[in-house]
Design a protein around this motif. Structure first.
Motif, PDB file in Angstrom:
ATOM      1  N   ALA A  47       5.800  22.877  27.610  1.00  0.00           N
ATOM      2  CA  ALA A  47       7.226  22.701  27.856  1.00  0.00           C
ATOM      3  C   ALA A  47       8.047  23.289  26.715  1.00  0.00           C
ATOM      4  CB  ALA A  47       7.542  21.215  28.037  1.00  0.00           C
ATOM      5  N   ARG A  48       7.580  23.050  25.484  1.00  0.00           N
ATOM      6  CA  ARG A  48       8.293  23.635  24.334  1.00  0.00           C
ATOM      7  C   ARG A  48       8.233  25.160  24.381  1.00  0.00           C
ATOM      8  NH1 ARG A  48       5.906  19.149  21.575  1.00  0.00           N
ATOM      9  NH2 ARG A  48       4.152  20.447  20.917  1.00  0.00           N
ATOM     10  N   ALA A  53      10.774  30.283  25.521  1.00  0.00           N
ATOM     11  CA  ALA A  53      10.842  31.517  26.309  1.00  0.00           C
ATOM     12  C   ALA A  53      12.158  31.615  27.067  1.00  0.00           C
ATOM     13  CB  ALA A  53       9.662  31.574  27.286  1.00  0.00           C
ATOM     14  N   LEU A  54      12.629  30.463  27.607  1.00  0.00           N
ATOM     15  CA  LEU A  54      13.897  30.461  28.327  1.00  0.00           C
ATOM     16  C   LEU A  54      15.052  30.813  27.400  1.00  0.00           C
ATOM     17  CD1 LEU A  54      15.451  29.927  30.928  1.00  0.00           C
ATOM     18  CD2 LEU A  54      15.577  27.512  30.280  1.00  0.00           C
ATOM     19  N   GLY A  59      18.881  34.762  25.669  1.00  0.00           N
ATOM     20  CA  GLY A  59      19.421  35.627  24.618  1.00  0.00           C
ATOM     21  C   GLY A  59      19.307  37.090  24.986  1.00  0.00           C
ATOM     22  N   GLN A  60      18.166  37.468  25.590  1.00  0.00           N
ATOM     23  CA  GLN A  60      18.004  38.859  26.011  1.00  0.00           C
ATOM     24  C   GLN A  60      18.973  39.211  27.139  1.00  0.00           C
ATOM     25  OE1 GLN A  60      13.838  38.970  26.991  1.00  0.00           O
ATOM     26  NE2 GLN A  60      13.216  39.527  24.907  1.00  0.00           N
TER      27      GLN A  60
END
Length: 447
Positions: A47-48, A53-54, A59-60
């Motif tokens: 989950a972390r 990644a989210l 940000g990307q």
């Protein structure tokens, strides 16, 4: 006694078996707890990782969006910066051609003017194609899809390109009119696509060749095909046909181009709900076919009369512009038109002051003025009781659909773009200086 011992033995073995089962169960419970703890730890870590990644993806995405905005702003700025000098290049070359009867040019001078005009037009086309491609890829393309006659538009394009075809020695066969042909499309974007397709069929043809346009309508839609008798393409190159900046090995040819026209054309047709296909045989020619959705609604009958051509009346014109070459071009154009007195202001505040003092018959306003832009000047003119009734025309190098839409919303009578198209300016001035003609025409169109 023996029986008692046997019973005791069985009891002891049963207890021992039960004890072993209980110990095994405890071990399995402890193992399950450890496995569960491990899985929970892994799930929390996963989950972390997903949250990380989210956050990175967000940000990307923000960076991509910022890059798109920066590209859009850069292209809009580039368009403006290129259109400003092109306004002088194309405007003065047009003016020299218009005035050739009064100020004759030598044969070499005439050829030079034609080369200058053609080069300016090619550069302007490239600027427009780059902006169109950027708008499409950035999801900013705006379309006004309506019922149109694609064959009528094709005939109009043929009429425009006929001098080019005659110069190239190509027989451009204008399609015969067909009653009832109706498709759903953006009129101007479809004209742009057909200009690119028919123009390519002429440019990449051979002397003595031909271009044929055919139209078909069925229950599925309307198709418009452009056939040429050019050299055609090998099958191996067909996959690259609609790739941007790919000229399919013709980079060294004498035919001008950047390899953007077909890429933009396919994306425009797709945006209108249609498709653009191509077939080619090497040595025989190529066929491009535009498929468009069928327009099933019945057209509303309209009784309209064209605006009569007329000479411009005597008038006072205020031109608000800060670029010296644009001012010089406008002075030459107005001198050639005659009967119009031109006054120039180079800043917004100066234009407001002159508008109050002169009460001109019409105002032509640049948008990208220093300090106070054209939209603010227009708003100030509308707020002042002395100037709020003046017809104001915009003339700007800011030529994106969003700029034009904003111009209409701001209340400009016309939104003209640079490079200056002198016939369009004359027509706009005619409408602004003779509002009774424009009113009668609008009334007829609404009948």
């Amino acid at each position: 006694m023996v029986l008692v011992l046997v019973v005791v033995a069985f009891a002891l073995s049963g207890c021992w078996a039960g004890l072993r089962l209980a110990m095994k169960a405890r071990r399995e419970v402890a193992l399950l707890r450890r496995v569960n703890a491990t899985l929970e730890a892994r799930a929390e870590q996963r989950a972390r990782d997903l949250e990380t990644a989210l956050a990175v993806a967000e940000g990307q995405a923000a960076q991509v969006e910022a890059a798109h905005r920066a590209k859009t702003e850069f292209l809009a700025s580039m368009s403006h910066e290129l259109r400003t000098p092109l306004n002088a290049v194309i405007g003065f070359s047009d003016l020299m051609r218009i005035n050739e009867a009064l100020e004759p040019l030598s044969h070499r001078q005439h050829q030079a003017v034609e080369q200058i005009r053609a080069a300016g037009a090619r550069l302007l086309t490239l600027v427009d194609e780059v902006l169109n491609l950027a708008d499409i890829e950035g999801g900013r393309l705006t379309l006004e899809v309506e019922r149109v006659d694609p064959l009528l538009i094709a005939r109009q394009v043929c009429e425009t390109l006929r001098p080019t075809a005659q110069t190239a020695g190509v027989d451009l066969r204008e399609p015969p009119p067909v009653a009832g042909l109706a498709a759903l499309a953006d009129r101007e974007r479809l004209r742009q696509v057909l200009t690119a397709l028919i123009g390519n069929a002429v440019k990449y043809n051979r002397p003595g060749g031909a271009v044929l346009i055919e139209a078909h309508q069925s229950s599925e839609g309307v198709s418009l095909s452009v056939h040429d008798t050019g050299p055609g393409l090998p099958a191996a190159r067909m996959d690259d046909l609609f790739q941007p900046f790919n000229r399919l090995g013709r980079e060294a040819s004498d035919v001008a181009g950047a390899g953007l026209g077909l890429a933009v054309a396919r994306r425009l047709i797709q945006a209108m709900g249609g498709r653009l296909e191509a077939e080619s045989r090497e040595g025989e020619g190529t066929v491009f076919t535009v498929h468009l959705p069928l327009a099933v609604a019945q057209p509303r009958l309209v009784a309209a009369s064209p605006v009569p051509k007329m000479d411009l009346p005597e008038a006072t014109l205020l031109y608000v512009e800060d670029n010296p070459s644009n001012i010089a071009l406008m002075r030459h154009v107005i001198t050639a038109l005659g009967r119009i007195q031109l006054h120039v202001a180079e800043t917004g505040p100066e234009g407001l002051a002159l508008a109050r003092d002169l009460r001109p018959d019409v105002v032509i306003l640049d948008i990208n003025l220093p300090g106070m832009d054209g939209f603010e000047v227009k708003a100030r003119l509308a707020e002042d009781p002395l100037t709020r009734g003046l017809p104001v025309l915009a003339l700007s190098a800011r030529a994106t659909p969003a700029d034009m839409r904003r111009g209409r919303e701001a209340g400009f009578a016309e939104y003209l773009t640079k490079p200056l198209h002198i016939p369009a300016l004359v027509e706009a001035l005619s409408r602004a200086l003779t509002p009774d003609i424009a009113t009668r025409t609008a009334g007829a169109g609404a009948a």
